[in-house]
Scaffold this motif. Structure first.
Motif, PDB file in Angstrom:
ATOM      1  N   LEU A 186      40.470  44.124  44.029  1.00 16.14           N
ATOM      2  CA  LEU A 186      39.804  43.262  43.055  1.00 16.14           C
ATOM      3  C   LEU A 186      40.062  41.789  43.388  1.00 16.14           C
ATOM      4  CD1 LEU A 186      38.102  43.303  40.479  1.00 16.14           C
ATOM      5  CD2 LEU A 186      40.237  43.251  39.180  1.00 16.14           C
ATOM      6  N   GLU A 187      41.284  41.494  43.769  1.00 17.67           N
ATOM      7  CA  GLU A 187      41.616  40.125  44.182  1.00 17.67           C
ATOM      8  C   GLU A 187      40.832  39.742  45.441  1.00 17.67           C
ATOM      9  OE1 GLU A 187      45.509  37.762  45.837  1.00 17.67           O
ATOM     10  OE2 GLU A 187      45.819  39.317  44.318  1.00 17.67           O
ATOM     11  N   SER A 188      40.723  40.682  46.382  1.00 21.84           N
ATOM     12  CA  SER A 188      39.942  40.425  47.598  1.00 21.84           C
ATOM     13  C   SER A 188      38.471  40.214  47.267  1.00 21.84           C
ATOM     14  CB  SER A 188      40.082  41.592  48.574  1.00 21.84           C
ATOM     15  OG  SER A 188      41.400  41.702  49.034  1.00 21.84           O
ATOM     16  N   ALA A 189      37.945  40.988  46.319  1.00 17.56           N
ATOM     17  CA  ALA A 189      36.538  40.838  45.919  1.00 17.56           C
ATOM     18  C   ALA A 189      36.287  39.465  45.317  1.00 17.56           C
ATOM     19  CB  ALA A 189      36.158  41.933  44.926  1.00 17.56           C
ATOM     20  N   MET A 190      37.205  39.025  44.452  1.00 16.42           N
ATOM     21  CA  MET A 190      37.033  37.702  43.832  1.00 16.42           C
ATOM     22  C   MET A 190      37.139  36.594  44.870  1.00 16.42           C
ATOM     23  SD  MET A 190      38.811  38.060  40.063  1.00 16.42           S
ATOM     24  CE  MET A 190      40.433  38.425  40.683  1.00 16.42           C
ATOM     25  N   ALA A 191      38.091  36.718  45.790  1.00 14.48           N
ATOM     26  CA  ALA A 191      38.253  35.698  46.832  1.00 14.48           C
ATOM     27  C   ALA A 191      37.048  35.681  47.765  1.00 14.48           C
ATOM     28  CB  ALA A 191      39.530  35.954  47.620  1.00 14.48           C
ATOM     29  N   ALA A 192      36.552  36.857  48.135  1.00 15.64           N
ATOM     30  CA  ALA A 192      35.391  36.931  49.032  1.00 15.64           C
ATOM     31  C   ALA A 192      34.155  36.347  48.365  1.00 15.64           C
ATOM     32  CB  ALA A 192      35.139  38.384  49.438  1.00 15.64           C
ATOM     33  N   THR A 193      33.995  36.604  47.076  1.00 17.47           N
ATOM     34  CA  THR A 193      32.857  36.056  46.344  1.00 17.47           C
ATOM     35  C   THR A 193      32.979  34.539  46.230  1.00 17.47           C
ATOM     36  OG1 THR A 193      32.614  38.107  45.100  1.00 17.47           O
ATOM     37  CG2 THR A 193      31.580  36.143  44.170  1.00 17.47           C
ATOM     38  N   GLN A 194      34.177  34.088  45.937  1.00 18.51           N
ATOM     39  CA  GLN A 194      34.412  32.650  45.775  1.00 18.51           C
ATOM     40  C   GLN A 194      34.190  31.881  47.076  1.00 18.51           C
ATOM     41  OE1 GLN A 194      38.491  31.532  44.792  1.00 18.51           O
ATOM     42  NE2 GLN A 194      37.687  30.198  43.188  1.00 18.51           N
ATOM     43  N   HIS A 195      34.590  32.472  48.189  1.00 15.32           N
ATOM     44  CA  HIS A 195      34.488  31.781  49.487  1.00 15.32           C
ATOM     45  C   HIS A 195      33.225  32.137  50.261  1.00 15.32           C
ATOM     46  CE1 HIS A 195      38.460  30.173  48.970  1.00 15.32           C
ATOM     47  NE2 HIS A 195      38.979  31.379  48.813  1.00 15.32           N
ATOM     48  N   GLY A 196      32.391  33.027  49.701  1.00 11.34           N
ATOM     49  CA  GLY A 196      31.149  33.387  50.371  1.00 11.34           C
ATOM     50  C   GLY A 196      31.356  34.217  51.630  1.00 11.34           C
ATOM     51  N   GLU A 197      32.390  35.037  51.648  1.00 15.12           N
ATOM     52  CA  GLU A 197      32.694  35.862  52.821  1.00 15.12           C
ATOM     53  C   GLU A 197      31.589  36.911  53.015  1.00 15.12           C
ATOM     54  OE1 GLU A 197      36.248  38.859  54.286  1.00 15.12           O
ATOM     55  OE2 GLU A 197      36.628  37.482  52.629  1.00 15.12           O
ATOM     56  N   ILE A 198      31.154  37.070  54.272  1.00 16.36           N
ATOM     57  CA  ILE A 198      30.096  38.027  54.591  1.00 16.36           C
ATOM     58  C   ILE A 198      30.546  38.915  55.754  1.00 16.36           C
ATOM     59  CG2 ILE A 198      28.174  36.636  53.740  1.00 16.36           C
ATOM     60  CD1 ILE A 198      27.693  35.708  56.611  1.00 16.36           C
ATOM     61  N   THR A 199      29.843  40.042  55.917  1.00 16.59           N
ATOM     62  CA  THR A 199      30.159  40.930  57.032  1.00 16.59           C
ATOM     63  C   THR A 199      29.684  40.299  58.331  1.00 16.59           C
ATOM     64  OG1 THR A 199      28.087  42.150  56.824  1.00 16.59           O
ATOM     65  CG2 THR A 199      29.977  43.001  55.596  1.00 16.59           C
ATOM     66  N   GLN A 200      30.249  40.766  59.421  1.00 19.38           N
ATOM     67  CA  GLN A 200      29.985  40.144  60.710  1.00 19.38           C
ATOM     68  C   GLN A 200      28.570  40.407  61.227  1.00 19.38           C
ATOM     69  OE1 GLN A 200      32.874  41.183  63.639  1.00 19.38           O
ATOM     70  NE2 GLN A 200      32.026  39.829  65.184  1.00 19.38           N
ATOM     71  N   ASP A 201      28.135  41.649  61.190  1.00 19.60           N
ATOM     72  CA  ASP A 201      26.846  41.990  61.793  1.00 19.60           C
ATOM     73  C   ASP A 201      25.666  41.879  60.831  1.00 19.60           C
ATOM     74  OD1 ASP A 201      28.106  42.537  64.196  1.00 19.60           O
ATOM     75  OD2 ASP A 201      28.304  44.677  63.759  1.00 19.60           O
ATOM     76  N   LEU A 202      25.802  42.453  59.662  1.00 19.53           N
ATOM     77  CA  LEU A 202      24.683  42.531  58.728  1.00 19.53           C
ATOM     78  C   LEU A 202      24.587  41.342  57.779  1.00 19.53           C
ATOM     79  CD1 LEU A 202      24.850  46.315  57.841  1.00 19.53           C
ATOM     80  CD2 LEU A 202      23.219  45.156  59.339  1.00 19.53           C
ATOM     81  N   ARG A 203      25.614  40.534  57.756  1.00 16.82           N
ATOM     82  CA  ARG A 203      25.653  39.354  56.874  1.00 16.82           C
ATOM     83  C   ARG A 203      25.542  39.731  55.398  1.00 16.82           C
ATOM     84  NH1 ARG A 203      27.892  36.352  60.389  1.00 16.82           N
ATOM     85  NH2 ARG A 203      26.622  35.467  62.022  1.00 16.82           N
ATOM     86  N   LEU A 204      26.147  40.874  55.037  1.00 16.95           N
ATOM     87  CA  LEU A 204      26.202  41.300  53.634  1.00 16.95           C
ATOM     88  C   LEU A 204      27.388  40.631  52.956  1.00 16.95           C
ATOM     89  CD1 LEU A 204      25.632  45.133  54.121  1.00 16.95           C
ATOM     90  CD2 LEU A 204      23.966  43.444  53.355  1.00 16.95           C
ATOM     91  N   PRO A 205      27.277  40.289  51.688  1.00 18.43           N
ATOM     92  CA  PRO A 205      28.424  39.697  50.990  1.00 18.43           C
ATOM     93  C   PRO A 205      29.559  40.725  50.851  1.00 18.43           C
ATOM     94  CG  PRO A 205      26.582  40.029  49.490  1.00 18.43           C
ATOM     95  CD  PRO A 205      26.095  40.388  50.844  1.00 18.43           C
ATOM     96  N   MET A 206      30.775  40.309  51.131  1.00 15.92           N
ATOM     97  CA  MET A 206      31.934  41.200  51.094  1.00 15.92           C
ATOM     98  C   MET A 206      32.419  41.469  49.672  1.00 15.92           C
ATOM     99  SD  MET A 206      32.769  42.329  54.065  1.00 15.92           S
ATOM    100  CE  MET A 206      34.394  42.937  53.733  1.00 15.92           C
ATOM    101  N   GLY A 207      32.129  40.581  48.732  1.00 15.63           N
ATOM    102  CA  GLY A 207      32.597  40.747  47.357  1.00 15.63           C
ATOM    103  C   GLY A 207      32.208  42.087  46.751  1.00 15.63           C
TER     104      GLY A 207
END
Length: 175
Positions: A117-138
């Motif tokens: 859950l902490e990783s999801a919030m951080a990924a959403t906050q920082h706009g983290e995406i997957t490497q190939d498909l560019r999907l949001p990690m959140g």
């Protein structure tokens, strides 16, 4: 109370089995499509160049979901009983020990849930995406967190059933 816990656990298990089944079927579909398109490419010597983009990512996330959901669906069957240690123990004590063991899985599910859950919030906050498909990690982390929560909840339910209702379990198995 016991019947309510058993029913709740049963419906959660069915939901988890559905998620695991869908994830496995999707995983197989991606793998078959990827292998088929690669084979078609080789067979036609490059004339037909279809590819499944991000197949490695898709398979890895689908495998994560399938494993977490399957673990949550089958948590009550997870203990390996070593007959040497439990052979002479009464059934009531075996059920209570199994309940204590499942408290560990409940703790594991809670730790995974809060971490993801902490990783999801951080990924959403920082706009983290997957490497190939560019999907949001959140959302990917969030689904994994929810499946981990289900693992913890089902483990806790069965721990309570094993520890608090061991006498009733022994009576019901004796019929």
């Amino acid at each position: 109370m016991q019947t309510f816990l058993e029913r709740a656990s049963h419906w959660l298990a069915l939901s988890c089995r559905l998620v695991a089944g869908v994830a496995l079927v999707a995983l197989l579909a991606v793998t078959i499509a990827d292998v088929s398109t690669r084979y078609l490419y080789r067979l036609t010597e490059g004339t037909i160049a279809l590819r499944v983009s991000g197949s490695v990512e898709l398979v890895s996330y689908l495998m994560l979901y399938a494993l977490l959901a399957a673990m949550a669906a089958n948590v009550e069957k997870s203990q390996v009983v070593v007959e040497v240690f439990s052979h002479g123990l009464p059934d009531r004590l075996k059920h209570r020990l199994h309940g204590v063991y499942l408290l560990g899985f409940a703790a594991l599910g809670a730790i995974l849930f809060f971490g993801l859950l902490e990783s999801a919030m951080a990924a959403t906050q920082h706009g983290e995406i997957t490497q190939d498909l560019r999907l949001p990690m959140g959302p990917i982390y969030l689904v994994a967190a929810l499946l981990s929560l289900l693992l913890g909840v089902r483990s806790l339910l069965h721990a309570l059933l094993g520890m608090l209702f061991a006498a009733e379990v022994e009576v019901s198995h004796g019929d």
